[in-house]
Design a protein around this motif. Sequence first.
Motif, mmCIF file in Angstrom:
data_model
loop_
_atom_site.group_PDB
_atom_site.id
_atom_site.type_symbol
_atom_site.label_atom_id
_atom_site.label_comp_id
_atom_site.label_asym_id
_atom_site.label_seq_id
_atom_site.Cartn_x
_atom_site.Cartn_y
_atom_site.Cartn_z
ATOM 1 N N PHE A 82 0.690 -1.230 0.131
ATOM 2 C CA PHE A 82 -0.065 0.021 -0.057
ATOM 3 C C PHE A 82 0.897 1.239 -0.014
ATOM 4 O O PHE A 82 0.592 2.277 -0.730
ATOM 5 N N GLU A 83 1.693 1.260 0.585
ATOM 6 C CA GLU A 83 2.859 2.329 1.041
ATOM 7 C C GLU A 83 3.588 2.746 -0.476
ATOM 8 O O GLU A 83 3.950 3.921 -0.923
ATOM 9 N N LEU A 84 3.743 1.380 -1.226
ATOM 10 C CA LEU A 84 4.593 1.674 -2.561
ATOM 11 C C LEU A 84 3.413 2.238 -3.343
ATOM 12 O O LEU A 84 3.973 3.134 -4.210
ATOM 13 N N LEU A 85 2.316 1.696 -3.458
ATOM 14 C CA LEU A 85 1.408 2.493 -4.404
ATOM 15 C C LEU A 85 1.182 3.721 -3.926
ATOM 16 O O LEU A 85 1.075 4.752 -4.737
ATOM 17 N N ARG A 86 1.301 4.286 -2.665
ATOM 18 C CA ARG A 86 0.947 5.634 -2.175
ATOM 19 C C ARG A 86 2.263 6.429 -2.896
ATOM 20 O O ARG A 86 2.092 7.520 -3.445
ATOM 21 N N ILE A 87 3.473 5.989 -2.913
ATOM 22 C CA ILE A 87 4.636 6.746 -3.425
ATOM 23 C C ILE A 87 4.576 6.591 -4.973
ATOM 24 O O ILE A 87 4.704 7.776 -5.522
ATOM 25 N N PHE A 88 4.054 5.813 -5.676
ATOM 26 C CA PHE A 88 3.658 5.748 -7.099
ATOM 27 C C PHE A 88 2.536 6.959 -7.332
ATOM 28 O O PHE A 88 2.693 7.690 -8.325
ATOM 29 N N ALA A 89 1.726 7.180 -6.475
ATOM 30 C CA ALA A 89 0.588 8.123 -6.672
ATOM 31 C C ALA A 89 0.894 9.423 -6.383
ATOM 32 O O ALA A 89 0.693 10.501 -7.116
ATOM 33 N N TYR A 90 1.688 9.818 -5.390
ATOM 34 C CA TYR A 90 1.979 11.169 -4.896
ATOM 35 C C TYR A 90 3.455 11.331 -4.516
ATOM 36 O O TYR A 90 3.983 12.397 -4.009
ATOM 37 N N GLY A 91 4.336 10.143 -4.506
ATOM 38 C CA GLY A 91 5.811 10.549 -4.092
ATOM 39 C C GLY A 91 6.749 10.437 -5.395
ATOM 40 O O GLY A 91 6.348 10.740 -6.377
ATOM 41 N N THR A 92 7.953 10.296 -4.832
ATOM 42 C CA THR A 92 9.175 10.255 -6.028
ATOM 43 C C THR A 92 10.156 9.191 -5.738
ATOM 44 O O THR A 92 10.134 8.745 -4.869
ATOM 45 N N MET A 97 13.784 5.955 -2.396
ATOM 46 C CA MET A 97 15.064 5.420 -1.873
ATOM 47 C C MET A 97 15.319 5.669 -0.327
ATOM 48 O O MET A 97 16.087 4.763 0.325
ATOM 49 N N GLU A 98 14.613 6.640 0.328
ATOM 50 C CA GLU A 98 14.798 6.900 1.506
ATOM 51 C C GLU A 98 14.158 5.811 2.527
ATOM 52 O O GLU A 98 14.513 5.505 3.596
ATOM 53 N N ARG A 99 13.025 5.237 1.956
ATOM 54 C CA ARG A 99 12.380 4.140 2.668
ATOM 55 C C ARG A 99 12.395 2.949 2.164
ATOM 56 O O ARG A 99 11.629 2.068 2.562
ATOM 57 N N LYS A 100 13.416 2.742 1.202
ATOM 58 C CA LYS A 100 13.654 1.439 0.455
ATOM 59 C C LYS A 100 13.585 0.179 1.312
ATOM 60 O O LYS A 100 13.086 -1.201 0.961
ATOM 61 N N ALA A 101 14.299 0.182 2.752
ATOM 62 C CA ALA A 101 14.296 -0.788 3.500
ATOM 63 C C ALA A 101 12.853 -1.420 3.970
ATOM 64 O O ALA A 101 12.525 -2.602 4.418
ATOM 65 N N GLU A 102 11.900 -0.295 4.029
ATOM 66 C CA GLU A 102 10.663 -0.814 4.743
ATOM 67 C C GLU A 102 9.750 -0.979 3.509
ATOM 68 O O GLU A 102 8.274 -1.266 3.961
ATOM 69 N N LEU A 103 10.040 -1.045 1.974
ATOM 70 C CA LEU A 103 9.095 -1.167 1.140
ATOM 71 C C LEU A 103 9.427 -2.322 0.158
ATOM 72 O O LEU A 103 10.761 -2.629 0.257
ATOM 73 N N PRO A 104 8.691 -2.751 -0.716
ATOM 74 C CA PRO A 104 8.877 -3.872 -1.662
ATOM 75 C C PRO A 104 9.886 -3.348 -2.504
ATOM 76 O O PRO A 104 9.858 -2.158 -2.797
#
Length: 131
Positions: A82-92, A97-104
């Motif tokens: 879900f967080e990865l999808l949120r980054i694709f929707a609104y992030g960069t 890269m800052e949150r890579k360890a906690e994301l797929p």
Amino acid sequence: AIDCAVDRGGGKPCFLPLKIQHGMETSPLSQFVILAQTAQGRACEALVRQALDHSGVFVFGELLDCPNVQALANVDESRRLFELLRIFAYGTYPEYMERKAELPELNAAQRRKLQLLTIVSLATKEKLINF
């Protein structure tokens, strides 16, 4: 053609081709949003993964707003997706890269797509983009 994730029992989705009804072709995003209305659990996760991988989908906010997709945020195993999808929707990409360890982990196509989305995001804010 987009595949439709259907739970055949045992928690494993089976992928079937999605038929376009009445000869009217809809956008890939629209098809994912329609499927998200009924997909739950692992089937919804598979649907999100397909949307992230689809070469014709570059807008994710509408999918992110679907209640069944929002429900992924409340399940420990699904929260990362879900967080990865949120980054694709609104992030960069730098945010990823800052949150890579906690994301797929991103595959090559997803990384390229997120990088392109980041350039578009920067272009809306900056007159000159250095890269």
